[in-house]
Motif scaffolding. Sequence first.
Motif, mmCIF file in Angstrom:
data_model
loop_
_atom_site.group_PDB
_atom_site.id
_atom_site.type_symbol
_atom_site.label_atom_id
_atom_site.label_comp_id
_atom_site.label_asym_id
_atom_site.label_seq_id
_atom_site.Cartn_x
_atom_site.Cartn_y
_atom_site.Cartn_z
ATOM 1 N N ILE A 1 0.872 -1.174 0.000
ATOM 2 C CA ILE A 1 0.000 0.000 0.000
ATOM 3 C C ILE A 1 0.909 1.224 0.000
ATOM 4 O O ILE A 1 1.623 1.470 0.973
ATOM 5 C CB ILE A 1 -0.931 -0.029 1.221
ATOM 6 N N ARG B 1 -8.621 -3.588 -0.984
ATOM 7 C CA ARG B 1 -8.729 -2.544 -2.011
ATOM 8 C C ARG B 1 -9.066 -1.211 -1.336
ATOM 9 O O ARG B 1 -9.776 -1.179 -0.339
ATOM 10 C CB ARG B 1 -9.806 -2.889 -3.025
ATOM 11 N N ARG B 2 -8.621 -0.155 -1.975
ATOM 12 C CA ARG B 2 -8.854 1.181 -1.410
ATOM 13 C C ARG B 2 -10.308 1.595 -1.624
ATOM 14 O O ARG B 2 -10.834 1.472 -2.730
ATOM 15 C CB ARG B 2 -7.917 2.204 -2.048
ATOM 16 N N TYR C 1 -8.327 0.813 3.312
ATOM 17 C CA TYR C 1 -8.271 -0.385 2.475
ATOM 18 C C TYR C 1 -9.027 -1.505 3.170
ATOM 19 O O TYR C 1 -8.766 -1.798 4.346
ATOM 20 C CB TYR C 1 -6.821 -0.789 2.226
#
Length: 203
Positions: free
Chosen positions: A188, A200-201, A194
């Motif tokens: 990251i 995932r962001r 996240y």
Amino acid sequence: MTAPVLILGTSGFAVELHALLQSAGRSVLGFVGPSGETVLPAAHLGDDAALDRIDAQVEVLVAVGAAAVRRRLMEMILKKGRKPATFVSPGAYVADNAELSAGVIIYPNATVHAAARLGKGVLVNSNASVGHETRIGDYGTVGPGAAIGGRCEIGAEAYLGIGCSIIESLRIAHGAVVGAGAVVVRSIESAGTYVGVPARRIA
């Protein structure tokens, strides 16, 4: 006999830390911080200004969850020439060659493996695992049950949520938030939130 510790903080985290200190045979002089609705199990000695009235030899533990506030309070302590305490629960495992900086707090059943390095004011919660040679920057937070693989680089003020997993040799950016139960499989590189598997962001 071990000298008493002063807890800087008046929230639930502070109350939790008081119980851990007592279970480890450490006495608590009292709490310093804003008065609120939390029922404190020892004396409330006043707001931050009370530090100036307390013996400078008394060590201070900062018990505040928010990393930015933890940083501010630690800097205040150091500016006043006070000594920040470090607390490692007797129920935790910390390798002999792990490095712990001032103000680190490690909860019961946490594991900090060989050659790990924890910066100032890092919090490692119960049942969390910090892999070999992993570095956690100043004021990072490792949530309960979080697992960090070996040789990771966790940025300052990063927050790793409950039960998240970081596979080995990854980087987590300064101030990034990894949500509860997330699985991080690639580095990251920027701050944000996240979540998910794989992480995932979202913000």
